[in-house]
Design an enzyme around this catalytic site. Structure first.
Site, PDB file in Angstrom:
ATOM      1  N   ASP A  30       0.852  -1.187   0.000  1.00 35.71           N
ATOM      2  CA  ASP A  30       0.000   0.000   0.000  1.00 35.71           C
ATOM      3  C   ASP A  30       0.885   1.234   0.000  1.00 35.71           C
ATOM      4  OD1 ASP A  30      -3.262   0.181   0.826  1.00 35.71           O
ATOM      5  OD2 ASP A  30      -2.108   2.045   0.923  1.00 35.71           O
ATOM      6  N   LYS A  35      -0.534   3.244   7.185  1.00 37.18           N
ATOM      7  CA  LYS A  35      -1.317   1.998   7.215  1.00 37.18           C
ATOM      8  C   LYS A  35      -0.377   0.788   7.308  1.00 37.18           C
ATOM      9  CE  LYS A  35      -5.049   1.472   4.478  1.00 37.18           C
ATOM     10  NZ  LYS A  35      -5.790   1.235   3.201  1.00 37.18           N
ATOM     11  N   THR A 122     -13.509  -3.757  -8.119  1.00 41.70           N
ATOM     12  CA  THR A 122     -14.723  -3.797  -8.943  1.00 41.70           C
ATOM     13  C   THR A 122     -14.583  -2.774 -10.060  1.00 41.70           C
ATOM     14  OG1 THR A 122     -16.037  -4.504  -7.078  1.00 41.70           O
ATOM     15  CG2 THR A 122     -17.221  -3.469  -8.882  1.00 41.70           C
ATOM     16  N   LEU A 153     -17.287 -10.476  -1.291  1.00 46.22           N
ATOM     17  CA  LEU A 153     -17.191 -10.519   0.175  1.00 46.22           C
ATOM     18  C   LEU A 153     -18.178  -9.553   0.816  1.00 46.22           C
ATOM     19  CD1 LEU A 153     -13.298 -10.228   0.409  1.00 46.22           C
ATOM     20  CD2 LEU A 153     -14.688 -12.308   0.189  1.00 46.22           C
ATOM     21  N   HIS A 254     -34.962  -9.426   3.497  1.00 46.87           N
ATOM     22  CA  HIS A 254     -35.308  -8.765   4.753  1.00 46.87           C
ATOM     23  C   HIS A 254     -35.627  -7.305   4.480  1.00 46.87           C
ATOM     24  CE1 HIS A 254     -34.040 -12.252   6.941  1.00 46.87           C
ATOM     25  NE2 HIS A 254     -32.881 -12.227   6.315  1.00 46.87           N
ATOM     26  N   CYS A 263     -20.706  -0.915  -1.517  1.00 45.49           N
ATOM     27  CA  CYS A 263     -20.811  -1.590  -2.813  1.00 45.49           C
ATOM     28  C   CYS A 263     -22.109  -1.323  -3.562  1.00 45.49           C
ATOM     29  CB  CYS A 263     -20.646  -3.096  -2.636  1.00 45.49           C
ATOM     30  SG  CYS A 263     -18.962  -3.540  -2.230  1.00 45.49           S
TER      31      CYS A 263
HETATM   32  C1  UDX Z   1     -22.250  -6.550  -0.705  1.00 51.80           C
HETATM   33  C2  UDX Z   1     -22.403  -7.920  -1.402  1.00 51.80           C
HETATM   34  O1  UDX Z   1     -23.233  -8.782  -0.614  1.00 51.80           O
HETATM   35  C3  UDX Z   1     -21.056  -8.534  -1.653  1.00 51.80           C
HETATM   36  O2  UDX Z   1     -21.200  -9.762  -2.340  1.00 51.80           O
HETATM   37  C4  UDX Z   1     -20.260  -7.553  -2.485  1.00 51.80           C
HETATM   38  O3  UDX Z   1     -19.026  -8.032  -2.861  1.00 51.80           O
HETATM   39  C5  UDX Z   1     -20.116  -6.237  -1.738  1.00 51.80           C
HETATM   40  O4  UDX Z   1     -21.413  -5.728  -1.470  1.00 51.80           O
HETATM   41  P1  UDX Z   1     -21.894  -5.664   1.764  1.00 51.80           P
HETATM   42  O5  UDX Z   1     -22.100  -4.305   1.176  1.00 51.80           O
HETATM   43  O6  UDX Z   1     -20.766  -5.878   2.693  1.00 51.80           O
HETATM   44  O7  UDX Z   1     -21.746  -6.752   0.604  1.00 51.80           O
HETATM   45  O8  UDX Z   1     -23.210  -6.016   2.600  1.00 51.80           O
HETATM   46  P2  UDX Z   1     -24.538  -6.873   2.408  1.00 51.80           P
HETATM   47  O9  UDX Z   1     -24.629  -7.833   3.520  1.00 51.80           O
HETATM   48  O10 UDX Z   1     -24.690  -7.377   1.051  1.00 51.80           O
HETATM   49  O11 UDX Z   1     -25.645  -5.740   2.700  1.00 51.80           O
HETATM   50  C6  UDX Z   1     -25.768  -4.589   1.872  1.00 51.80           C
HETATM   51  C7  UDX Z   1     -26.912  -3.713   2.330  1.00 51.80           C
HETATM   52  O12 UDX Z   1     -28.164  -4.328   2.071  1.00 51.80           O
HETATM   53  C8  UDX Z   1     -26.917  -3.399   3.823  1.00 51.80           C
HETATM   54  O13 UDX Z   1     -27.289  -2.043   4.010  1.00 51.80           O
HETATM   55  C9  UDX Z   1     -27.959  -4.332   4.391  1.00 51.80           C
HETATM   56  O14 UDX Z   1     -28.543  -3.864   5.565  1.00 51.80           O
HETATM   57  C10 UDX Z   1     -28.947  -4.357   3.239  1.00 51.80           C
HETATM   58  N1  UDX Z   1     -29.788  -5.571   3.221  1.00 51.80           N
HETATM   59  C11 UDX Z   1     -29.223  -6.782   2.956  1.00 51.80           C
HETATM   60  C12 UDX Z   1     -31.152  -5.466   3.437  1.00 51.80           C
HETATM   61  O15 UDX Z   1     -31.695  -4.366   3.671  1.00 51.80           O
HETATM   62  N2  UDX Z   1     -31.930  -6.602   3.371  1.00 51.80           N
HETATM   63  C13 UDX Z   1     -31.387  -7.819   3.086  1.00 51.80           C
HETATM   64  O16 UDX Z   1     -32.154  -8.780   3.032  1.00 51.80           O
HETATM   65  C14 UDX Z   1     -29.996  -7.915   2.893  1.00 51.80           C
END
Ligand code: UDX
Length: 434
Positions: A30, A35, A122, A153, A254, A263
């Site tokens: 990095d 860091k 990405t 992830l 949910h 992301c």
């Molecule tokens: C996401 C993708 O899941 C992952 O594969 C990608 O590489 C990066 O982006 P992340 O952003 O860490 O991961 O979180 P994730 O668990 O996917 O949740 C994203 C958002 O959706 C959160 O704000 C979460 O609260 C919301 N969410 C998720 C819902 O509101 N309802 C659900 O059922 C699932």
């Protein structure tokens, strides 16, 4: 095998530590010297469950090192991963690729062959072509291939997701490069994690398509939740009822305050930009982005309704600020819009989050951060459960009731049972439940 990971942020650090844990010899690089100095002392730049321990054991085992020196670290690496940030470019939503291209340029001056350059960041379709062009035009004599290997992830569960993936996607056209990538992922391959080899462009698009689909799924159930509230149905039953259909699947159904994080918001915008560039609109995703944005603001109005329509002078306690539990990440968290709506309406906002308060304080100067749940709810006219941290899943409601000014609970994550909370004397509202 020696692997170099360029970029030691979220993705680079988790991936690097996991590759080292597989037995590879990994250097995480990095430009940020502070860091790297912290990592050398075992201090993680992010909060991710299990990461500090994984890093420590692999450093101790001699398989994981850190460096600021790209040129001096990549010699002998058979795979060099690019895992630098691709934030949304201000103004147009396009992914900012300047860091990726700068790494390609720097790498091109120091390659030793043969080497596979792997884009893990990405990146929009066609970025691999540009990385290849930059390296080729540098006149390097090294044999190299540029492949795409997106990450899937989830923050808070990243190590498990890395070690037990649903699939590994590799966009590599040359056979020798596919061979190197098989070596890189051999331990998972042996665990029967499916490896999907595709063209580089398909692989780049898979990442955006996956995230846009998941964002769509969440947004769909969120709109069903709104409809449930109007027709007197229960969105959790609706989720279960549709999710048991194998074609639909139970996950990511949910209902809540809208998706946030590093992301989905950024990647959906970048996909729209690609669609616009290629004159092939993805109208469904356009709608998802708009609906999700307005939803976050609507959650603020929901709280104001629970306060009886008037927030001025009222004290609101927020439990949870991060976009989801088990992270300290505040990027595009729904709490930001909720806080804004409440402050605009004249409320006083107090908040507690187990890990996110440092990051939150920087972007929410008007919010008073306190040290724990019960301090937050003291004197509150309404308590709002914003993020479903485990710490908020079994609150002592008789204690909460004694501390608050008015027993009003807005549960934006549907953690609690409406009947039980009402029986405990709370004016309880949640998302999409009668
Ligand atoms: C996401 C993708 O899941 C992952 O594969 C990608 O590489 C990066 O982006 P992340 O952003 O860490 O991961 O979180 P994730 O668990 O996917 O949740 C994203 C958002 O959706 C959160 O704000 C979460 O609260 C919301 N969410 C998720 C819902 O509101 N309802 C659900 O059922 C699932």
């Amino acid at each position: 095998m020696k692997i170099a990971m360029v970029g030691s942020g979220y993705v680079g650090l988790v991936s690097g530590a996991c590759f080292a844990d597989f037995g590879h010899d990994v250097v995480c690089i990095d430009k940020d010297a502070s860091k790297i100095a912290s990592l050398d002392q075992g201090v993680m730049p992010i909060f991710e469950p299990g990461l500090a321990e994984l890093v420590a054991s692999n450093v101790k085992g001699g398989r994981l090192t850190f460096s600021t020196d790209l040129a001096g670290s990549i010699a002998g690496a058979q795979a060099i991963f690019i895992a630098v940030g691709t934030p949304s470019r201000r103004g147009d939503g396009h992914a900012d690729l300047s860091y990726v291209y700068a790494v390609a340029q720097e790498l091109s001056e120091h390659l030793t062959d043969p080497v596979v350059i792997v884009t893990k960041s990405t990146v929009p379709v066609g970025t691999g072509d540009e990385v290849e062009r930059i390296i080729a035009e540098s006149g390097t004599s090294a044999q190299f291939a540029v492949v795409s290997n997106p990450e899937f992830l989830r923050e808070g569960a990243a190590i498990g997701d890395f070690k037990r993936p649903d699939r590994i996607v590799i966009g590599a056209e040359e056979e020798w490069a596919q061979g190197v990538m098989k070596e890189v992922y051999r331990p998972l391959f042996l665990n029967k994690a499916p490896i999907l080899f595709t063209s580089r462009r398909s692989s780049e698009l898979i990442k955006y398509a996956a995230n846009a689909f998941l964002a769509t799924k969440i947004t769909f159930i969120n709109e069903m939740a709104d409809l449930c509230e109007k027709v007197g149905a229960d969105v959790q039953d609706v989720s279960r009822g549709i999710g048991l259909d194998g074609r639909i699947g139970a996950k990511f159904l949910h209902a809540g305050p809208g998706y946030g994080g590093s992301c989905f918001p950024k990647d959906t915008l970048a996909l729209l930009k690609t669609a616009e560039d290629y004159n092939s609109p993805v109208r469904l995703v356009e709608a998802v982005v708009k609906v999700n944005d307005s939803r976050k603001r609507a959650m603020g109005r929901k709280v104001i309704e629970a306060l009886g329509g008037e927030a001025r002078g009222k004290r609101v306690a927020l439990l949870g600020l991060t976009f989801k539990p088990n992270t300290d990440d505040m990027r595009d968290a729904p709490s930001i819009a909720v806080v804004q709506a409440l402050i605009d309406a004249g409320a006083e906002v107090v908040a507690y989050d187990p890990e996110g308060m440092d990051a939150a304080a920087a972007i929410m100067p008007g919010v008073t951060m306190v040290a724990n749940t019960y301090e937050a709810v003291e004197g509150a006219d309404a308590v709002v459960l914003v993020t479903e941290w485990d710490a908020f899943r079994a609150l002592d409601f008789s204690r909460v009731k004694r501390l608050v000014k008015a027993p009003v609970l807005v549960d934006l994550r549907n953690v609690y049972d409406p009947g039980e909370l009402r029986a405990a004397g709370f004016a309880y509202s949640s998302v999409g439940r009668p």
